[in-house]
Write an enzyme that holds these catalytic residues in place. Structure first.
Site, PDB file in Angstrom:
ATOM      1  N   HIS A  81     -12.355  72.142 -76.216  1.00  0.00           N
ATOM      2  CA  HIS A  81     -11.060  72.198 -75.653  1.00  0.00           C
ATOM      3  C   HIS A  81     -10.621  73.719 -75.369  1.00  0.00           C
ATOM      4  O   HIS A  81     -11.071  74.578 -76.484  1.00  0.00           O
ATOM      5  CB  HIS A  81      -9.952  71.549 -76.418  1.00  0.00           C
ATOM      6  N   ASP A 160       1.580  62.964 -75.488  1.00  0.00           N
ATOM      7  CA  ASP A 160       1.374  64.370 -75.021  1.00  0.00           C
ATOM      8  C   ASP A 160       1.300  64.577 -73.435  1.00  0.00           C
ATOM      9  O   ASP A 160       1.720  65.134 -73.035  1.00  0.00           O
ATOM     10  CB  ASP A 160      -0.364  64.854 -75.667  1.00  0.00           C
ATOM     11  N   ARG A 167       6.825  70.364 -70.809  1.00  0.00           N
ATOM     12  CA  ARG A 167       6.628  72.010 -71.217  1.00  0.00           C
ATOM     13  C   ARG A 167       6.085  72.792 -69.891  1.00  0.00           C
ATOM     14  O   ARG A 167       6.630  73.976 -69.760  1.00  0.00           O
ATOM     15  CB  ARG A 167       5.397  72.109 -72.187  1.00  0.00           C
TER      16      ARG A 167
HETATM   17  N1  URA Z   1      -4.244  72.737 -73.618  1.00  0.00           N
HETATM   18  C1  URA Z   1      -3.440  71.635 -74.093  1.00  0.00           C
HETATM   19  O1  URA Z   1      -4.090  70.728 -73.893  1.00  0.00           O
HETATM   20  N2  URA Z   1      -2.406  71.765 -74.585  1.00  0.00           N
HETATM   21  C2  URA Z   1      -1.685  72.841 -74.658  1.00  0.00           C
HETATM   22  O2  URA Z   1      -0.847  72.854 -75.213  1.00  0.00           O
HETATM   23  C3  URA Z   1      -2.512  74.110 -74.265  1.00  0.00           C
HETATM   24  C4  URA Z   1      -3.955  73.859 -73.602  1.00  0.00           C
END
Ligand code: URA
Length: 417
Positions: A81, A160, A167
């Protein structure tokens, strides 16, 4: 317990308890807290930060907002990631490349965030590619062909998914607690045993300095360890965009070219660096240089490209687009950018280029906004290169003439010569 009290506590720089964090996450996931209240708390966290204990609690609560996959019957599953970047098409290349070496890759990716792009938006530019498949299908794909890349549409870390979109729309992205909980909740829920994280720094990254990237890495590794996951961070620069293309289908095309052996040096450096660590972490080779050679071998013998085609086909995508990238829909206007100066390019601000791409429609302003897959910027000249007066330094791909012209003018100013 109520959300107003929790917001007030964080607003006043106090530490939240495990119960308060869990109350917020589970209630918000169930739709019992309004977006405007969640936004207020997220902004307080962004401004006032969290302790490591709070970050760990936040991550665990986000994992528990949905299912946790058990991938143990698939052997050692590896995941990667990035903490975010501009022109970052590394997953599109690295995931099939690593899988072509026989390491199962099960990856849950995100959509664009702020001025950075997201793998899911890029994959969605391939007609038919499904990023929202069922969990069983996700596992089945990894079992059958050794790879699957999906979005957050399933019941994996649903908290999330909601917080990520918030966000993005309230500009509360570059925060260590929010980045760590977002990334690690997804990684833990998706069930990988080994995680390699690309922690970027520079103008196009959320961490602007190397020191901030080191700090973020420290917390990411700590939370990974607590969750029993082997986690490693590789810190990479993101001062200017990675590669030439910024924009969804434009980046897919660049990734396909890479997989066919036409590799841009800066992209190659990041792909090989991260990949060699993934192979090592999976205990399939301790020598990083040899690992890089094995990766290059699978680029040149076509195995990595074949794996990418297999991935696309298996998730419902139209492979004819991968075989012939001319099929991708082009933007209506492809505009040349010339700056009428000669000399060395001193800098090219990645964040500002990312924002210009959002203006073109490659990213979102509101969380419901639709992405325009075909638009973006292709940089023909980058930092460190010498240019002559009549050189074309970039192309702007736009579906709106006026916006395209505005982006051309603003992009000219970003070329510091
Ligand atoms: N990638 C993600 O999945 N979340 C973040 O907050 C930043 C990059």
């Amino acid at each position: 317990m109520n959300i107003q009290e929790i917001i007030a506590k964080k607003r006043d720089k106090k530490e939240l308890s495990t119960k308060e964090i869990d109350f917020f996450i589970q209630s918000y996931t169930r739709g019992e807290i309004e977006d405007y209240q969640a936004s207020a708390l997220i902004m307080c966290i962004y401004i006032n930060g969290m302790t490591e204990r709070e970050i760990t609690d936040l991550t665990i609560s986000m994992v528990n907002s949905g299912e946790v996959l058990d991938m143990s019957d698939l052997g050692t599953v590896i995941d990667k990631h990035s903490t975010g970047g501009v022109g970052d098409k590394v997953t599109l290349i690295l995931a099939p490349l690593i899988s072509s070496l026989g390491l199962p890759v099960a990856k849950m990716s995100g959509r664009g965030l702020g001025y950075t792009g997201g793998t899911i938006d890029k994959l969605n530019s391939i007609p038919g590619y499904k990023t929202d498949i069922e969990i069983e299908q996700f596992k089945e794909n990894v079992k059958k062909i050794g790879i699957s890349i999906i979005g957050q549409t399933m019941n994996l870390a649903p908290a999330d998914k909601k917080i990520y979109a918030l966000r993005d729309s309230i500009n509360a992205v570059g925060s260590i607690p929010l980045i760590v909980s977002s990334i690690m909740s997804k990684k833990i829920a998706a069930g990988a045993d080994k995680i390699v994280l690309d922690v970027t720094y520079g103008s196009g990254a959320f961490m602007k300095t190397m020191e901030q990237a080191e700090e973020l890495s420290k917390v990411l590794v700590k939370v990974g360890k607590l969750a029993g996951k082997d986690t490693e961070c590789v810190i990479t620069p993101m001062e200017q965009p990675l590669g030439k293309a910024v924009g969804n289908s434009l980046e897919v095309i660049e990734a396909i070219e890479f997989l066919k052996g036409n590799m841009l040096e800066d992209v190659k450096d990041v792909v090989l660096e991260l990949g060699s660590h993934m192979i090592k972490l999976a205990k399939k080779g301790d020598d990083l240089e040899k690992n890089k050679e094995r990766m290059l071998e699978n680029i040149f013998n076509g195995k990595a490209f074949d794996k990418f085609k297999q991935l696309v086909e298996n998730q419902g995508g139209d492979v004819s687009y991968i075989e012939n990238t001319d099929k991708f829909e082009k933007a209506k206007y492809i505009m040349e950018v010339k700056i009428n100066k000669s000399g060395e390019i001193k800098s090219l601000d990645a964040e500002k280029i990312g924002n210009l791409c959002v203006l073109l429609g490659a990213g979102r302003i509101k969380k419901e906004d639709k992405i325009d897959s075909s638009v973006g910027i292709v940089l023909e000249k980058k930092t460190g290169e010498y240019i002559k007066e009549d050189d074309i330094v970039a192309y702007v791909h736009s579906n709106d003439k006026e916006i395209g012209e505005e982006v051309v003018e603003k992009l000219k100013e970003l070329y510091c010569v």
